[in-house]
Scaffold this active site. Structure first.
Site, PDB file in Angstrom:
ATOM      1  N   GLY A  14       0.835  -1.438  -0.006  1.00  0.00           N
ATOM      2  CA  GLY A  14       0.078   0.122   0.088  1.00  0.00           C
ATOM      3  C   GLY A  14       0.685   1.378  -0.064  1.00  0.00           C
ATOM      4  N   SER A  15       2.140   1.213  -0.442  1.00  0.00           N
ATOM      5  CA  SER A  15       2.880   2.435  -0.490  1.00  0.00           C
ATOM      6  C   SER A  15       2.085   3.508  -1.225  1.00  0.00           C
ATOM      7  CB  SER A  15       4.424   2.243  -0.698  1.00  0.00           C
ATOM      8  OG  SER A  15       4.433   1.757  -2.355  1.00  0.00           O
ATOM      9  N   LEU A  89      -8.801  -9.564 -10.885  1.00  0.00           N
ATOM     10  CA  LEU A  89      -9.411  -8.868 -12.112  1.00  0.00           C
ATOM     11  C   LEU A  89     -10.776  -8.159 -11.329  1.00  0.00           C
ATOM     12  CD1 LEU A  89      -9.303  -8.888 -15.043  1.00  0.00           C
ATOM     13  CD2 LEU A  89     -10.932 -10.684 -15.125  1.00  0.00           C
ATOM     14  N   ILE A  90     -10.751  -7.038 -12.161  1.00  0.00           N
ATOM     15  CA  ILE A  90     -12.033  -6.137 -11.553  1.00  0.00           C
ATOM     16  C   ILE A  90     -13.338  -6.799 -12.424  1.00  0.00           C
ATOM     17  CG2 ILE A  90     -13.273  -3.778 -11.708  1.00  0.00           C
ATOM     18  CD1 ILE A  90     -11.032  -4.231  -9.606  1.00  0.00           C
ATOM     19  N   HIS A 106       0.331   0.185 -13.728  1.00  0.00           N
ATOM     20  CA  HIS A 106       1.017  -0.727 -14.081  1.00  0.00           C
ATOM     21  C   HIS A 106       2.386  -0.286 -14.290  1.00  0.00           C
ATOM     22  CE1 HIS A 106       1.661  -4.694 -15.607  1.00  0.00           C
ATOM     23  NE2 HIS A 106       2.711  -4.307 -16.425  1.00  0.00           N
ATOM     24  N   ASP A 147      -4.621  -4.909 -17.932  1.00  0.00           N
ATOM     25  CA  ASP A 147      -3.843  -4.113 -18.484  1.00  0.00           C
ATOM     26  C   ASP A 147      -4.044  -3.603 -19.828  1.00  0.00           C
ATOM     27  OD1 ASP A 147      -2.462  -4.231 -16.086  1.00  0.00           O
ATOM     28  OD2 ASP A 147      -1.233  -6.077 -16.932  1.00  0.00           O
ATOM     29  N   GLU A 176       6.224   6.049  -9.675  1.00  0.00           N
ATOM     30  CA  GLU A 176       4.822   5.748  -9.463  1.00  0.00           C
ATOM     31  C   GLU A 176       4.345   6.945  -8.061  1.00  0.00           C
ATOM     32  OE1 GLU A 176       3.359   1.750  -8.474  1.00  0.00           O
ATOM     33  OE2 GLU A 176       4.871   0.966  -9.880  1.00  0.00           O
TER      34      GLU A 176
END
Ligand code: GAR
Length: 192
Positions: A14-15, A89-90, A106, A147, A176
């Site tokens: 969770g960074s 997967l959503i 990603h 993706d 990120e």
């Protein structure tokens, strides 16, 4: 004005999620209202607690249809969803309920090094094996396939031939943290 309400989905440390908690802490237009995780030992839970952000833990079965998740999101009046190291997967129903409102990051330059099984260190090891001279991040909208949603932004970094997969991971994670909340903020503000 009512703020745009964002939920973060994360499976691990969770960074990135924490960068969002910090970035939007005093924002007048956007707020992080909840965290969802599929992993009861995920580091993101401690981080959310430190920022007093409520979290929900739902195991893999709940993510097959996503019905319960969608009900909670509706109850919490969530406008946007941010995937920050979310590994499942959503489900299609959730993508339909939030068209162009679910963001993913990603840790490579898609369409290279994407797809099922390409997450976390697997990605950086593959980049190393392919002897790439650059890697980076891809921020994109989420559709039903891993993706493959529309790309919003990419930022790259150089890789030295002496960099290990771990060193590549560090460079990419830095990108990120620097870019993900900023890019998401820009897209959400445009919708206001
Ligand atoms: C991040 O590097 C993110 O890009 C990656 O998981 C890591 C989570 O780190 N996501 C994927 O690989 C998705 N396919 P964090 O938990 O410290 O934010």
């Amino acid at each position: 004005m009512t703020k745009k309400r964002v939920s973060i989905f994360a499976s691990g440390s969770g960074s990135n999620a924490e960068k969002f908690f910090e970035y939007f802490q005093n924002d007048t237009e956007i707020e992080i209202v909840s965290v969802f995780t599929n992993n009861k030992s995920a580091g993101v839970i401690d981080r959310a607690n430190r920022f007093a952000i409520p979290h929900h833990v739902y195991n893999r079965t709940y993510w097959e249809t996503g019905e319960t998740i969608i009900e909670i999101l509706e109850k919490e009046k969530v406008d946007f969803i941010v995937l920050a190291g979310f590994m499942l997967l959503i489900p299609g129903g959730l993508v339909k309920a939030y068209p162009d409102k679910i963001f993913n990051i990603h840790p490579a330059l898609l369409p290279k090094f994407g797809g099922q099984g390409m997450y976390g260190m697997n990605v950086h090891k593959a980049v190393k094996v392919a002897a790439e001279t650059e890697s980076g991040i891809t921020i994109h909208f989420v559709n039903e396939n891993y993706d493959e949603g529309q790309i919003i932004a990419q930022v790259s970094c150089a890789i030295d031939s002496s960099d290990s997969a771990e060193e590549i991971a560090k460079k990419v994670l830095r990108l990120e943290h620097e870019n993900y909340p900023k890019v998401v903020a820009e897209v959400i503000r445009k919708s206001i």
